[in-house]
Design a protein around this motif. Structure first.
Motif, PDB file in Angstrom:
ATOM      1  N   GLN A  74      -1.574   1.229   9.461  1.00  0.00           N
ATOM      2  CA  GLN A  74      -1.377   0.141   8.501  1.00  0.00           C
ATOM      3  C   GLN A  74      -1.382  -1.185   9.242  1.00  0.00           C
ATOM      4  O   GLN A  74      -0.729  -1.314  10.270  1.00  0.00           O
ATOM      5  N   ARG A  79      -4.707  -0.277   4.881  1.00  0.00           N
ATOM      6  CA  ARG A  79      -5.003   0.768   5.850  1.00  0.00           C
ATOM      7  C   ARG A  79      -6.235   0.380   6.669  1.00  0.00           C
ATOM      8  O   ARG A  79      -7.204  -0.154   6.137  1.00  0.00           O
ATOM      9  N   ARG A 163       0.786   1.482  -4.571  1.00  0.00           N
ATOM     10  CA  ARG A 163      -0.077   1.632  -3.393  1.00  0.00           C
ATOM     11  C   ARG A 163       0.166   2.982  -2.743  1.00  0.00           C
ATOM     12  O   ARG A 163       1.291   3.486  -2.739  1.00  0.00           O
ATOM     13  N   ILE A 165       0.072   4.833   0.809  1.00  0.00           N
ATOM     14  CA  ILE A 165       0.045   4.657   2.255  1.00  0.00           C
ATOM     15  C   ILE A 165      -0.439   5.977   2.838  1.00  0.00           C
ATOM     16  O   ILE A 165       0.131   7.020   2.572  1.00  0.00           O
TER      17      ILE A 165
END
Length: 176
Positions: A74, A79, A163, A165
């Motif tokens: 990240q 990303r 979002r 991750i």
């Protein structure tokens, strides 16, 4: 080994219709719609690292199976992936990786693939997960990936949910 580099946005997306409309209006083209199955393999991890290494085999109805290796992390809310792709003849490599590394996760999805210049848009219906939008900005000389990232976050942000991750792998990991 030469690696390509992407900056990515990945989020749940409750409704693909507004996304399709925006993509169409902004000059993106629908490339294909296919079923994909990704087999993710167990890899040793460096517990002190902020990056994750991943190895998968992708099988779809479009071309030959592919081996994809990538390292992701990240950076500034998005990303970043460095990756390499190899084509496969047959499934012998998959059989070998299944036996040697073991499968960590299997991701099945229906993928609607759009493109504009150096940007790939994936509208995925991921089995057991739901609708996921991926925006992959491929690093390319003469293009500012960070500027493009900000542009697509602004353009699509109102239509995105939480979002994500990491990878789809993280959403469907097999019980150990």
């Amino acid at each position: 080994m030469t690696m390509q580099r992407n900056r990515e946005i990945k989020a749940y997306c409750p409704d693909f219709e507004p996304i399709r409309s925006i993509l169409s209006r902004h000059g993106a083209s629908l490339v294909d719609n296919t079923e994909q199955v990704d087999y993710y393999y167990n890899l040793a991890s460096d517990k002190d690292s902020e990056t994750h290494r991943r190895l998968k085999i992708r099988i779809d109805g479009i071309g030959p199976p592919q081996v994809i290796y990538y390292v992701e992390g990240q950076e500034q809310g998005a990303r970043t992936s460095s990756f390499r792709v190899w084509g496969m003849n047959g499934l012998e490599t998959k059989d070998m990786l299944d036996a040697v590394l073991g499968i960590r996760a299997v991701v099945r999805k229906q993928r609607e693939h759009w493109e504009k210049d150096n940007v790939q848009f994936h509208l995925d219906e991921v089995e057991g997960v739901g609708r996921v939008l991926e925006v992959e900005i491929q690093s390319q000389e003469g293009r500012d990936a960070e500027e493009q990232l900000a542009e697509y976050q602004q353009l699509l942000g109102d239509y995105l949910g939480e979002r994500i991750i990491g990878s789809n792998e993280d959403l469907v990991v097999l019980p150990q």
